[in-house]
Design a protein around this motif. Structure first.
Motif, PDB file in Angstrom:
ATOM      1  N   ILE A 160      -5.540 -27.650  52.124  1.00 27.45           N
ATOM      2  CA  ILE A 160      -4.207 -27.489  52.717  1.00 27.45           C
ATOM      3  C   ILE A 160      -3.866 -26.003  52.865  1.00 27.45           C
ATOM      4  N   ALA A 161      -4.196 -25.208  51.838  1.00 30.69           N
ATOM      5  CA  ALA A 161      -3.911 -23.768  51.905  1.00 30.69           C
ATOM      6  C   ALA A 161      -4.687 -23.120  53.054  1.00 30.69           C
ATOM      7  N   ALA A 162      -5.942 -23.510  53.259  1.00 33.57           N
ATOM      8  CA  ALA A 162      -6.744 -22.953  54.349  1.00 33.57           C
ATOM      9  C   ALA A 162      -6.150 -23.322  55.704  1.00 33.57           C
ATOM     10  N   VAL A 163      -5.733 -24.581  55.857  1.00 31.49           N
ATOM     11  CA  VAL A 163      -5.133 -25.020  57.123  1.00 31.49           C
ATOM     12  C   VAL A 163      -3.832 -24.266  57.378  1.00 31.49           C
ATOM     13  N   VAL A 164      -3.039 -24.093  56.346  1.00 33.69           N
ATOM     14  CA  VAL A 164      -1.778 -23.356  56.491  1.00 33.69           C
ATOM     15  C   VAL A 164      -2.057 -21.896  56.860  1.00 33.69           C
ATOM     16  N   ALA A 165      -3.082 -21.283  56.248  1.00 33.21           N
ATOM     17  CA  ALA A 165      -3.416 -19.892  56.554  1.00 33.21           C
ATOM     18  C   ALA A 165      -3.843 -19.748  58.011  1.00 33.21           C
ATOM     19  N   ILE A 173     -10.237 -35.846  34.882  1.00 34.69           N
ATOM     20  CA  ILE A 173     -10.803 -34.594  35.386  1.00 34.69           C
ATOM     21  C   ILE A 173     -11.115 -34.724  36.876  1.00 34.69           C
ATOM     22  N   GLY A 174     -11.691 -35.871  37.277  1.00 36.45           N
ATOM     23  CA  GLY A 174     -11.970 -36.082  38.695  1.00 36.45           C
ATOM     24  C   GLY A 174     -10.707 -36.040  39.529  1.00 36.45           C
ATOM     25  N   GLY A 175      -9.647 -36.626  39.021  1.00 39.73           N
ATOM     26  CA  GLY A 175      -8.375 -36.597  39.738  1.00 39.73           C
ATOM     27  C   GLY A 175      -7.824 -35.196  39.872  1.00 39.73           C
ATOM     28  N   ILE A 176      -7.937 -34.409  38.814  1.00 44.14           N
ATOM     29  CA  ILE A 176      -7.458 -33.024  38.850  1.00 44.14           C
ATOM     30  C   ILE A 176      -8.277 -32.207  39.837  1.00 44.14           C
ATOM     31  N   LEU A 177      -9.615 -32.330  39.761  1.00 38.97           N
ATOM     32  CA  LEU A 177     -10.471 -31.575  40.684  1.00 38.97           C
ATOM     33  C   LEU A 177     -10.217 -31.979  42.128  1.00 38.97           C
ATOM     34  N   VAL A 222      -7.048 -30.275  43.224  1.00 43.55           N
ATOM     35  CA  VAL A 222      -7.261 -28.843  43.453  1.00 43.55           C
ATOM     36  C   VAL A 222      -7.981 -28.625  44.781  1.00 43.55           C
ATOM     37  N   LEU A 223      -9.006 -29.439  45.050  1.00 46.28           N
ATOM     38  CA  LEU A 223      -9.737 -29.333  46.312  1.00 46.28           C
ATOM     39  C   LEU A 223      -8.809 -29.599  47.491  1.00 46.28           C
ATOM     40  N   LEU A 224      -7.992 -30.634  47.391  1.00 49.05           N
ATOM     41  CA  LEU A 224      -7.051 -30.946  48.457  1.00 49.05           C
ATOM     42  C   LEU A 224      -6.063 -29.796  48.666  1.00 49.05           C
TER      43      LEU A 224
END
Length: 146
Positions: A98-103, A85-89, A92-94
């Protein structure tokens, strides 16, 4: 018991006890060594209880216990699930970062005047004022003066 007592139980065999890792050999009325890493055995080839970090295998001998859930062949315990679960979260956070930086990069590429014109002292274009992060210096100055 020794063969001279054939068919009878000798008192020595009845009352003898052996230390951990040894068993009572009835043919000699003496203690003999259990198999390697075995605490309790019935003979030199059959272990019933192994030492710590060992388990009884299919041949009734001791083998090293597996150290993780995958080696044990049984699913995933709480710690394992927590790690998943920690790996998945984390992923998702990463992905969100990345999406914010791309935006932001996309916005700057589509509106190059915004990135340079919003610098204090540089002339402001209409595009710079459309930037949601832009603060008009005049408004800031008036609010500080009050």
């Amino acid at each position: 018991c020794p063969t001279v007592y054939s068919g009878q139980l000798c008192d020595a065999c009845i009352t003898a006890t052996c230390s951990i890792g040894n068993y009572l050999n009835n043919s000699t009325c003496s203690c003999a060594k259990c198999p390697s890493n075995c605490n309790v055995c019935s003979n030199s080839n059959t272990c019933t209880t192994c030492s710590d970090k060992y388990k009884v295998d299919a041949q009734n001998l001791c083998e090293v216990k597996p150290t993780n859930a995958a080696e044990q062949g049984g699913g995933c315990d709480g710690a394992c699930i927590g790690g998943i679960i920690g790996g998945i979260l984390g992923a998702v956070l990463l992905a969100g970062i990345i999406a914010a930086v791309v935006a932001v990069a996309y916005f700057v590429m589509k509106n190059p005047a915004t990135a340079t014109s919003a610098v204090p002292g540089a002339g402001l274009s209409g595009v710079a004022k459309d930037n949601p992060l832009y603060l008009d210096p005049k408004i800031v100055e008036d609010s500080v003066a009050q």
